[in-house]
Design a protein around this motif. Structure first.
Motif, PDB file in Angstrom:
ATOM      1  N   LEU A  73       3.468  12.227   5.803  1.00  0.00           N
ATOM      2  CA  LEU A  73       2.812  11.125   4.854  1.00  0.00           C
ATOM      3  C   LEU A  73       1.510  10.798   5.009  1.00  0.00           C
ATOM      4  CD1 LEU A  73       5.932   8.958   5.256  1.00  0.00           C
ATOM      5  CD2 LEU A  73       5.634  10.195   3.229  1.00  0.00           C
ATOM      6  N   ALA A  74       0.870  10.377   3.934  1.00  0.00           N
ATOM      7  CA  ALA A  74      -0.588   9.649   4.372  1.00  0.00           C
ATOM      8  C   ALA A  74      -0.648   8.742   3.435  1.00  0.00           C
ATOM      9  CB  ALA A  74      -1.452  10.597   3.888  1.00  0.00           C
ATOM     10  N   GLN A  75      -1.638   7.510   4.099  1.00  0.00           N
ATOM     11  CA  GLN A  75      -1.898   6.374   3.413  1.00  0.00           C
ATOM     12  C   GLN A  75      -3.268   5.819   3.794  1.00  0.00           C
ATOM     13  OE1 GLN A  75       0.761   3.482   5.659  1.00  0.00           O
ATOM     14  NE2 GLN A  75      -0.158   1.870   4.533  1.00  0.00           N
ATOM     15  N   GLY A  76      -3.807   5.246   2.866  1.00  0.00           N
ATOM     16  CA  GLY A  76      -5.303   4.909   3.012  1.00  0.00           C
ATOM     17  C   GLY A  76      -5.941   4.817   1.837  1.00  0.00           C
ATOM     18  N   TYR A  77      -7.240   4.428   1.826  1.00  0.00           N
ATOM     19  CA  TYR A  77      -8.040   3.992   0.672  1.00  0.00           C
ATOM     20  C   TYR A  77      -8.316   5.058  -0.082  1.00  0.00           C
ATOM     21  CZ  TYR A  77      -9.118  -0.517   3.351  1.00  0.00           C
ATOM     22  OH  TYR A  77      -9.009  -1.725   3.789  1.00  0.00           O
ATOM     23  N   PHE A  78      -8.176   6.362   0.384  1.00  0.00           N
ATOM     24  CA  PHE A  78      -8.514   7.660  -0.494  1.00  0.00           C
ATOM     25  C   PHE A  78      -7.447   7.630  -1.569  1.00  0.00           C
ATOM     26  CE2 PHE A  78      -8.382  12.225  -1.259  1.00  0.00           C
ATOM     27  CZ  PHE A  78      -9.595  12.305  -1.808  1.00  0.00           C
ATOM     28  N   ILE A  79      -6.422   7.296  -1.304  1.00  0.00           N
ATOM     29  CA  ILE A  79      -5.048   7.106  -2.214  1.00  0.00           C
ATOM     30  C   ILE A  79      -4.997   5.836  -2.707  1.00  0.00           C
ATOM     31  CG2 ILE A  79      -2.636   7.222  -2.248  1.00  0.00           C
ATOM     32  CD1 ILE A  79      -2.939   8.667   0.821  1.00  0.00           C
ATOM     33  N   ALA A  80      -5.059   4.594  -2.126  1.00  0.00           N
ATOM     34  CA  ALA A  80      -4.889   3.232  -2.836  1.00  0.00           C
ATOM     35  C   ALA A  80      -5.078   2.186  -1.838  1.00  0.00           C
ATOM     36  CB  ALA A  80      -3.695   3.074  -3.584  1.00  0.00           C
ATOM     37  N   LYS A  81      -5.824   1.280  -2.388  1.00  0.00           N
ATOM     38  CA  LYS A  81      -6.020   0.046  -1.357  1.00  0.00           C
ATOM     39  C   LYS A  81      -4.578  -0.706  -1.578  1.00  0.00           C
ATOM     40  CE  LYS A  81     -10.892  -0.324  -1.547  1.00  0.00           C
ATOM     41  NZ  LYS A  81     -11.921  -1.247  -1.727  1.00  0.00           N
ATOM     42  N   GLN A 116       0.875  -1.365   0.100  1.00  0.00           N
ATOM     43  CA  GLN A 116      -0.053  -0.176   0.015  1.00  0.00           C
ATOM     44  C   GLN A 116       0.919   1.090   0.022  1.00  0.00           C
ATOM     45  OE1 GLN A 116      -2.517   0.983   3.338  1.00  0.00           O
ATOM     46  NE2 GLN A 116      -4.109   1.569   1.959  1.00  0.00           N
ATOM     47  N   PRO A 117       0.642   2.087  -0.931  1.00  0.00           N
ATOM     48  CA  PRO A 117       1.591   3.424  -1.077  1.00  0.00           C
ATOM     49  C   PRO A 117       1.385   4.223   0.154  1.00  0.00           C
ATOM     50  CG  PRO A 117       0.000   2.963  -2.923  1.00  0.00           C
ATOM     51  CD  PRO A 117      -0.365   2.103  -2.043  1.00  0.00           C
ATOM     52  N   LYS A 118       2.455   4.926   0.398  1.00  0.00           N
ATOM     53  CA  LYS A 118       2.579   5.860   1.488  1.00  0.00           C
ATOM     54  C   LYS A 118       2.867   7.438   0.581  1.00  0.00           C
ATOM     55  CE  LYS A 118       4.338   4.195   5.875  1.00  0.00           C
ATOM     56  NZ  LYS A 118       5.716   3.691   6.512  1.00  0.00           N
ATOM     57  N   VAL A 119       2.123   8.350   0.510  1.00  0.00           N
ATOM     58  CA  VAL A 119       2.434   9.568   0.013  1.00  0.00           C
ATOM     59  C   VAL A 119       2.944  10.591   0.571  1.00  0.00           C
ATOM     60  CG1 VAL A 119       1.006  11.201  -1.507  1.00  0.00           C
ATOM     61  CG2 VAL A 119       0.538   8.890  -1.755  1.00  0.00           C
ATOM     62  N   GLU A 120       4.042  11.308  -0.014  1.00  0.00           N
ATOM     63  CA  GLU A 120       4.634  12.332   0.784  1.00  0.00           C
ATOM     64  C   GLU A 120       3.653  13.676   0.410  1.00  0.00           C
ATOM     65  OE1 GLU A 120       9.063  13.304   1.151  1.00  0.00           O
ATOM     66  OE2 GLU A 120       8.262  13.987  -0.862  1.00  0.00           O
ATOM     67  N   LEU A 121       3.105  14.029   1.391  1.00  0.00           N
ATOM     68  CA  LEU A 121       2.215  15.168   1.340  1.00  0.00           C
ATOM     69  C   LEU A 121       2.688  16.598   0.548  1.00  0.00           C
ATOM     70  CD1 LEU A 121      -0.009  14.661   4.613  1.00  0.00           C
ATOM     71  CD2 LEU A 121      -0.794  14.338   2.026  1.00  0.00           C
ATOM     72  N   ALA A 122       3.906  16.909   1.043  1.00  0.00           N
ATOM     73  CA  ALA A 122       4.710  18.216   0.397  1.00  0.00           C
ATOM     74  C   ALA A 122       4.426  17.956  -1.093  1.00  0.00           C
ATOM     75  CB  ALA A 122       5.886  18.305   1.155  1.00  0.00           C
ATOM     76  N   SER A 123       4.886  16.804  -1.697  1.00  0.00           N
ATOM     77  CA  SER A 123       5.319  16.709  -2.982  1.00  0.00           C
ATOM     78  C   SER A 123       4.384  15.751  -3.805  1.00  0.00           C
ATOM     79  CB  SER A 123       6.709  15.813  -3.461  1.00  0.00           C
ATOM     80  OG  SER A 123       6.667  14.610  -2.701  1.00  0.00           O
ATOM     81  N   VAL A 173       5.883  12.145  10.583  1.00  0.00           N
ATOM     82  CA  VAL A 173       4.330  11.495  10.945  1.00  0.00           C
ATOM     83  C   VAL A 173       3.664  11.077   9.785  1.00  0.00           C
ATOM     84  CG1 VAL A 173       2.279  12.413  11.979  1.00  0.00           C
ATOM     85  CG2 VAL A 173       4.288  13.747  12.632  1.00  0.00           C
ATOM     86  N   VAL A 174       3.036   9.957   9.920  1.00  0.00           N
ATOM     87  CA  VAL A 174       2.318   9.364   9.018  1.00  0.00           C
ATOM     88  C   VAL A 174       0.966   9.227   9.303  1.00  0.00           C
ATOM     89  CG1 VAL A 174       1.967   7.424   7.668  1.00  0.00           C
ATOM     90  CG2 VAL A 174       4.332   7.927   8.336  1.00  0.00           C
ATOM     91  N   ALA A 175      -0.055   9.590   8.670  1.00  0.00           N
ATOM     92  CA  ALA A 175      -1.513   9.495   8.824  1.00  0.00           C
ATOM     93  C   ALA A 175      -1.947   8.352   8.165  1.00  0.00           C
ATOM     94  CB  ALA A 175      -2.280  10.794   8.545  1.00  0.00           C
ATOM     95  N   GLU A 176      -2.528   7.348   9.032  1.00  0.00           N
ATOM     96  CA  GLU A 176      -3.221   6.228   8.130  1.00  0.00           C
ATOM     97  C   GLU A 176      -4.622   6.156   8.161  1.00  0.00           C
ATOM     98  OE1 GLU A 176      -1.915   2.534   9.946  1.00  0.00           O
ATOM     99  OE2 GLU A 176      -3.347   2.757  11.480  1.00  0.00           O
ATOM    100  N   GLY A 177      -5.202   5.404   7.354  1.00  0.00           N
ATOM    101  CA  GLY A 177      -6.708   5.276   7.309  1.00  0.00           C
ATOM    102  C   GLY A 177      -7.371   6.545   6.647  1.00  0.00           C
ATOM    103  N   VAL A 178      -6.721   7.245   5.595  1.00  0.00           N
ATOM    104  CA  VAL A 178      -6.960   8.333   5.150  1.00  0.00           C
ATOM    105  C   VAL A 178      -8.183   7.878   4.164  1.00  0.00           C
ATOM    106  CG1 VAL A 178      -6.482  10.356   3.563  1.00  0.00           C
ATOM    107  CG2 VAL A 178      -5.170   9.706   5.194  1.00  0.00           C
ATOM    108  N   GLU A 179      -9.301   8.053   4.236  1.00  0.00           N
ATOM    109  CA  GLU A 179     -10.422   7.316   3.517  1.00  0.00           C
ATOM    110  C   GLU A 179     -11.125   8.321   2.630  1.00  0.00           C
ATOM    111  OE1 GLU A 179     -13.166   4.850   5.564  1.00  0.00           O
ATOM    112  OE2 GLU A 179     -11.695   3.423   5.766  1.00  0.00           O
ATOM    113  N   THR A 180     -11.182   9.555   2.842  1.00  0.00           N
ATOM    114  CA  THR A 180     -12.044  10.598   2.286  1.00  0.00           C
ATOM    115  C   THR A 180     -11.184  11.878   2.040  1.00  0.00           C
ATOM    116  OG1 THR A 180     -12.594  11.686   4.475  1.00  0.00           O
ATOM    117  CG2 THR A 180     -14.146   9.612   3.702  1.00  0.00           C
ATOM    118  N   ARG A 181     -11.842  12.651   1.223  1.00  0.00           N
ATOM    119  CA  ARG A 181     -11.357  14.054   0.836  1.00  0.00           C
ATOM    120  C   ARG A 181     -11.089  14.775   2.179  1.00  0.00           C
ATOM    121  NH1 ARG A 181      -9.292  16.456  -3.570  1.00  0.00           N
ATOM    122  NH2 ARG A 181      -8.014  17.835  -2.027  1.00  0.00           N
TER     123      ARG A 181
END
Ligand code: C2E
Ligand code: CA
Ligand code: CA
Length: 398
Positions: free
Chosen positions: A373-381, A164-171, A352-360
């Motif tokens: 960083l963020a991770q969750g179904y909003f980005i990808a399962k 499951q991808p972890k996205v860097e929020l700044a970039s 700091v990583v936020a997990e479970g980002v599901e919605t806008r």
């Protein structure tokens, strides 16, 4: 959308007959005519048993026989997967606690309705309802896994890894992926880790499983690299992995065999219970850091992953548990906690990583709070390694 809403089924549980009437009337006015009411929790649970589960349950917190908290606990026990709204005249803090409790039970709580009741508030809360997100992979119904079967599965190479991808929020870039174990069972189909990890831990099989996940994921990272994709990898380790003093050497040997540098590896540690012997894990974790392997404190804020750990263990990443992240956009107390946790982590120089980002709304909030960083179904399962390059081509910042 309107047509879908009309079909929603509601169950309202409140001992106050007047409230039942007012809420029913409001729901009707909002176009919802499938409303069942009852005056206590016992009756509410019985109704659940007898009918198709409602899409939304509205439940009073203060009821004389079974109170709302007990009702929530029992409701979670039924495996209810619809949405929930808590009704109460109590103050914000108590309502917030009830909400956290519901979340901890993995109930989809939309929010709370104060008393006196306001129809606009109900409308706003119901607008937060989203179609439930399906689990990461089709999973077999919960059925206990036997240690013998896990052993057989390991020998038969039935355990595979999803990423499951972890996205860097700044970039907006994908810098890292988390490896998540799956069991492709010959009879049961895809089995989720929640069903086999605890058994593997209990029966001394977690070491073998971790080794499998580690080897397979590092090889996958190398395979991606050969396709021109540079990705770091996060791997989950159990506290039971941290009892063998040569664990750091094993990780390094796996990394070397796959040609991956230690600082491209992060180990995510969750503590599901108190450490029996805190010395060995401390020794191992400190040596892993000395060897430049990243350490992440997983599920931060739940169970035993807490402040004391931050002081004792050299973690360089903090993963906010999804129960904090979800819904924090509109829960002021949860938002405050999230904000101060992010500040604290920053002061400690942690990622700091936020997990479970599901919605806008979750996404916007974690961006605003300054999570890294963020991770969750909003980005990808989570997905098989072979699917990741294609997904990356389609990925764009939402
Ligand atoms: P975790 O480490 O907290 O991993 C995140 C879990 O949340 C994963 O569940 C992931 O699929 C799920 N998830 C990710 N984004 C979302 C989202 O937006 N919404 C929701 N509702 N869920 C989301 P999964 O793969 O079922 O894994 C469950 C847990 O099993 C993991 O939680 C981890 O503690 C454990 N686990 C998985 N693989 C391994 C492993 O190889 N070794 C060990 N020791 N534990 C593992
Ligand atoms: Ca994890
Ligand atoms: Ca988690």
């Amino acid at each position: 959308m309107e047509a879908e809403q009309q079909r929603l089924g509601f169950l309202v549980v409140d001992d106050d007959a007047f409230m039942l009437k007012v809420i029913t009337r409001s729901l009707h006015a909002l176009g919802h005519d499938r409303v069942v009411t009852c005056s206590n929790g016992v009756e509410g649970l019985l109704k659940l048993d007898q009918n198709t589960p409602p899409d939304v349950i509205l439940c009073d917190l203060n009821m004389p026989e079974m109170d709302g908290v007990e009702f929530l606990r029992k409701l979670a026990g039924t495996g209810y997967d619809g949405s929930l709204v808590v009704i109460s005249g109590e103050d914000q803090r108590i309502l917030g606690t009830a909400e956290s409790l519901a979340r901890a039970h993995r109930l989809d709580i939309l929010g709370y309705l104060g008393k006196p009741f306001k129809s606009e508030a109900l409308k706003e809360i119901l607008s937060r309802r989203q179609p439930r997100v399906q689990a990461a992979a089709p999973c077999a119904p919960a059925e206990p896994c036997s240690p013998a079967d896990i052993r057989r599965g390991l020998d038969a190479h039935e355990f595979i890894v999803y990423f499951q991808p972890k996205v860097e929020l700044a970039s907006g870039g994908v810098v890292c992926v988390e490896a998540l174990a799956r069991w492709q069972h010959s009879v049961r189909g895809m089995v989720a880790p929640d069903q086999f990890i605890p058994v593997a831990e209990q029966y001394g099989l977690i070491g073998a499983l971790t080794e499998r996940v580690l080897t397979d994921s590092l090889q996958q990272v190398q395979a991606w690299r050969q396709q021109g994709l540079e990705l770091k990898i996060a791997i989950n380790v159990s506290m039971d992995d941290l009892v063998q003093l040569d664990f750091p050497e094993k990780v390094l040997a796996c990394a070397e065999a796959a040609g991956i540098r230690p600082f491209d590896i992060t180990l995510e540690v969750t503590e599901s219970r108190l450490m029996r012997d805190p010395l060995a894990p401390l020794d191992i974790l400190t040596r892993l850091r000395l060897k430049r392997i990243g350490l992440s404190i997983d599920d931060f804020g739940t169970g035993y992953s807490n402040l004391a750990q931050l002081q004792n263990i050299p973690f360089d990443e903090l993963k906010l548990d999804r129960s904090f992240v979800q819904g924090a956009a509109w829960n002021l107390a949860a938002k405050d906690i999230l904000e101060s946790t992010v500040d604290l982590a920053k002061k400690l120089n942690m990622t700091v990583v936020a997990e479970g980002v599901e919605t806008r709304a979750d996404w916007d909030l974690v961006v605003a709070l300054g999570c890294d960083l963020a991770q969750g179904y909003f980005i990808a399962k989570p997905m098989p390694g072979a699917d990741l390059p294609f997904w990356l081509k389609t990925w764009h910042v939402p």
